[in-house]
Each structure stands twice: as C-alpha cells, then as structure tokens.
Design an enzyme around this catalytic site. Sequence first.
Site, PDB file in Angstrom:
ATOM      1  CG  ASP A  24     -50.126  25.662 -22.348  1.00 37.64           C
ATOM      2  OD1 ASP A  24     -49.319  25.592 -21.390  1.00 37.64           O
ATOM      3  OD2 ASP A  24     -50.030  24.958 -23.366  1.00 37.64           O
ATOM      4  N   GLY A  25     -48.735  28.429 -21.559  1.00 36.74           N
ATOM      5  CA  GLY A  25     -47.660  29.213 -22.165  1.00 36.74           C
ATOM      6  C   GLY A  25     -46.871  30.091 -21.213  1.00 36.74           C
ATOM      7  CG  ASN A  26     -48.301  30.847 -17.293  1.00 41.92           C
ATOM      8  OD1 ASN A  26     -48.906  31.483 -18.130  1.00 41.92           O
ATOM      9  ND2 ASN A  26     -48.845  30.450 -16.144  1.00 41.92           N
ATOM     10  NE  ARG A  37     -41.541  25.813 -16.544  1.00 43.01           N
ATOM     11  CZ  ARG A  37     -42.217  25.579 -17.676  1.00 43.01           C
ATOM     12  NH1 ARG A  37     -41.609  25.672 -18.833  1.00 43.01           N
ATOM     13  NH2 ARG A  37     -43.496  25.241 -17.647  1.00 43.01           N
ATOM     14  CG  HIS A  41     -46.025  29.635 -13.392  1.00 37.00           C
ATOM     15  ND1 HIS A  41     -46.753  29.095 -14.427  1.00 37.00           N
ATOM     16  CD2 HIS A  41     -44.996  28.769 -13.175  1.00 37.00           C
ATOM     17  CE1 HIS A  41     -46.183  27.954 -14.815  1.00 37.00           C
ATOM     18  NE2 HIS A  41     -45.121  27.744 -14.079  1.00 37.00           N
ATOM     19  CG  LEU A 135     -67.389  35.109 -13.073  1.00 37.09           C
ATOM     20  CD1 LEU A 135     -67.907  34.859 -14.490  1.00 37.09           C
ATOM     21  CD2 LEU A 135     -65.968  35.659 -13.129  1.00 37.09           C
ATOM     22  NE  ARG A 198     -50.695  19.216 -25.387  1.00 39.22           N
ATOM     23  CZ  ARG A 198     -49.584  19.482 -26.070  1.00 39.22           C
ATOM     24  NH1 ARG A 198     -49.481  19.140 -27.344  1.00 39.22           N
ATOM     25  NH2 ARG A 198     -48.573  20.107 -25.489  1.00 39.22           N
ATOM     26  CB  SER A 200     -54.020  19.263 -21.572  1.00 34.19           C
ATOM     27  OG  SER A 200     -53.136  19.470 -22.638  1.00 34.19           O
TER      28      SER A 200
HETATM   29  C1  IPE Z   1     -52.479  22.200 -19.225  1.00 29.66           C
HETATM   30  O1  IPE Z   1     -51.255  22.729 -19.615  1.00 29.66           O
HETATM   31  C2  IPE Z   1     -52.715  22.467 -17.781  1.00 29.66           C
HETATM   32  C3  IPE Z   1     -52.854  23.862 -17.395  1.00 29.66           C
HETATM   33  C4  IPE Z   1     -52.912  24.895 -18.183  1.00 29.66           C
HETATM   34  C5  IPE Z   1     -52.947  24.060 -15.979  1.00 29.66           C
HETATM   35  P1  IPE Z   1     -49.955  21.812 -19.755  1.00 29.66           P
HETATM   36  O2  IPE Z   1     -48.884  22.704 -20.275  1.00 29.66           O
HETATM   37  O3  IPE Z   1     -49.670  21.099 -18.500  1.00 29.66           O
HETATM   38  O4  IPE Z   1     -50.426  20.759 -20.843  1.00 29.66           O
HETATM   39  P2  IPE Z   1     -49.563  19.872 -21.847  1.00 29.66           P
HETATM   40  O5  IPE Z   1     -48.572  19.151 -21.028  1.00 29.66           O
HETATM   41  O6  IPE Z   1     -48.910  20.796 -22.816  1.00 29.66           O
HETATM   42  O7  IPE Z   1     -50.580  18.995 -22.513  1.00 29.66           O
HETATM   43  C1  IPE Z   2     -49.432  26.866 -17.982  1.00 28.46           C
HETATM   44  O1  IPE Z   2     -48.202  27.260 -18.466  1.00 28.46           O
HETATM   45  C2  IPE Z   2     -49.497  26.886 -16.472  1.00 28.46           C
HETATM   46  C3  IPE Z   2     -49.436  25.558 -15.845  1.00 28.46           C
HETATM   47  C4  IPE Z   2     -49.485  24.426 -16.475  1.00 28.46           C
HETATM   48  C5  IPE Z   2     -49.287  25.531 -14.410  1.00 28.46           C
HETATM   49  P1  IPE Z   2     -47.027  26.225 -18.657  1.00 28.46           P
HETATM   50  O2  IPE Z   2     -46.224  26.185 -17.394  1.00 28.46           O
HETATM   51  O3  IPE Z   2     -47.523  24.938 -19.148  1.00 28.46           O
HETATM   52  O4  IPE Z   2     -46.174  26.934 -19.786  1.00 28.46           O
HETATM   53  P2  IPE Z   2     -45.473  26.248 -21.021  1.00 28.46           P
HETATM   54  O5  IPE Z   2     -46.519  25.463 -21.738  1.00 28.46           O
HETATM   55  O6  IPE Z   2     -44.373  25.396 -20.491  1.00 28.46           O
HETATM   56  O7  IPE Z   2     -44.978  27.406 -21.841  1.00 28.46           O
HETATM   57 MG    MG Z   3     -47.872  24.172 -20.993  1.00 27.93          MG
END
Ligand code: IPE
Ligand code: IPE
Ligand code: MG
Length: 256
Positions: A24-26, A37, A41, A135, A198, A200
């Site tokens: 998460d966090g990209n 964004r 990714h 792996l 969480r 998710s």
């Molecule tokens: C969870 O991240 C899904 C992935 C990392 C692919 P999200 O960014 O979609 O999750 P929420 O919306 O914060 O719960």
């Molecule tokens: C996780 O990063 C990758 C995917 C869910 C595809 P996000 O795109 O959720 O990045 P944030 O949480 O918005 O920073």
């Molecule tokens: Mg996210």
Amino acid sequence: MNEFCKKWELDPTKLPIHVGIIMDGNGRWANSRHLPRIMGHKKGVERVREITEMSGSLGIKALSLYAFSDENWKRPEEEVGGLMTLLRSYVQTDRERLISNNVCFRMIGDRTRLPVDVQTVVVNLERDTSHLTGLKLNVALSYGGRSEIVRAMQKLAQRVAVGDLKPELICAADVENALDTVGLPSVDLLVRTSGECRVSNFLLWQIAYAEMAFESVAWPDFDSAEFARVLREYTSRERRYGLTSAQIKSGKRGSF
Ligand code: IPE
Ligand code: IPE
Ligand code: MG
C-alpha cells in the site's frame, strides 16, 4: 548458512515460510512528489522485483502480494487502465527473470473479471513456471478474501450436490483445498506498508494465525533493508498458537 541470511543477519531457522504483503501507499508516495499516481505504481513494480528476489534468496517458500483488490475496480477508469497496462508489461518483461530465478508464479483472485488479454498472459506465465521449484509467488489480482471464500463454498456445495462430499464430514482441509491458495501453508507473516492498520479483505482465511507487521514506509520505498528489518523483528517473536510460553520453551511446537 545461506549467504543472504548472513548478510541480513537473519536466523534461517526462524524465518517465515509464507509471507503476505499488502503493498500500500503508491498513490500517496507519488502525490507527495507531485507526480501522477501511476508513477507510484510504476516504482512499486520495481519493489515487487526486489522483494521477490530477496525472498527467493533467503529461502522463503511462498510470497503472496496484494496487487489489486475486488474493491480497486471502483477506482477511476484511468487508474484501473494504467494498472492493467503495468500488469501486462510486468508479466511480459519479467517472464525470463522469474524463470531463471526458479520462481513458480500463480495468480489468485477472480480472473474472469480481468481483460481477456491479461488473462491469457497470466495463464501462460503460470503454465511456463508451474514446474519450477523455488519461491512460490502468488499475485493477488482482482482478489478479495470474502469472494475467494464464497467461491470455495460454491465448489464444496457442488461436491455435496453430486454426492462426492457429506456435509457433516466437511473439514478445514476441504475448505483449504477449495481456496485459490490450495497447496500453500497458512501465512506466517502479514506485512502492510504505508501506515494503515487493516487487512482490506486480503487472505482472510489464511492469515488466521499470522504475525502482523504494519509499517509506516510506503511500498515504493520498501526496499531490501526494510524487508530485512521486518523479518528480523519477526524472528524475535514467540509464536504460541494457544500454548503457554513455558510449553513452547520446553520444545512443544505449536502449529496451525
Ligand atoms: C489494499 O489497498 C489493496 C492493495 C494493496 C492491492 P487499498 O489502498 O485498496 O486499501 P484501502 O482502501 O486503504 O483499505
Ligand atoms: C496500493 O497503493 C496499490 C493498489 C491498491 C493498486 P494505493 O494506490 O492504494 O496507494 P495509496 O494508498 O492511495 O497511497
Ligand atoms: Mg491504498
């Protein structure tokens, strides 16, 4: 001792067998740099490569990466399209690298929702790596733990309907064998980057006894050193599986 374990000061006997990562966090990583964004990714794909190679080198048996959730289909069309493009290019450009690293690739999730050409490249990569013994890399795409469990229940109901299974004899192993992760052990360590605490909808059945590591660093910054730090912390935990600490110390092994 494995030279990589030595390099990262990790006790190989205490490493997790199956690691799950919610990458998460990209988006936030890109926003904070005034980038679109999708650039977050893109950088994230580089970390997928790095963490996959490190996991293989350390002798971790399975790595499950959450790449795209059931819920992520609701994101803006442009972002969903960009992610599908990245996915296509990852599967094509990393094919040889995965094969030479002895990685067995599998997709978990509802593949029927993916564009047909993506389904094809995914199936081809699964076929071309299915014999590999290193792996096990599971990429969760169009994945949700609840929908995976629903699909598993449908398979079991089908078996009951044709008389292949008695309802009163359904056991945990039957459920496991109907999940997308069939053949894999439960998750030992679940990592989530970027601060959110969480799960998710990721691997709901499989994380029943996982150790959790919620890390503040965003996925595009989650490099080998960060992973080693999380693993080192994991190796210091005592996993009790309902037993007492004294039982564990006297050599009684818990399991799940
Ligand atoms: C969870 O991240 C899904 C992935 C990392 C692919 P999200 O960014 O979609 O999750 P929420 O919306 O914060 O719960
Ligand atoms: C996780 O990063 C990758 C995917 C869910 C595809 P996000 O795109 O959720 O990045 P944030 O949480 O918005 O920073
Ligand atoms: Mg996210």
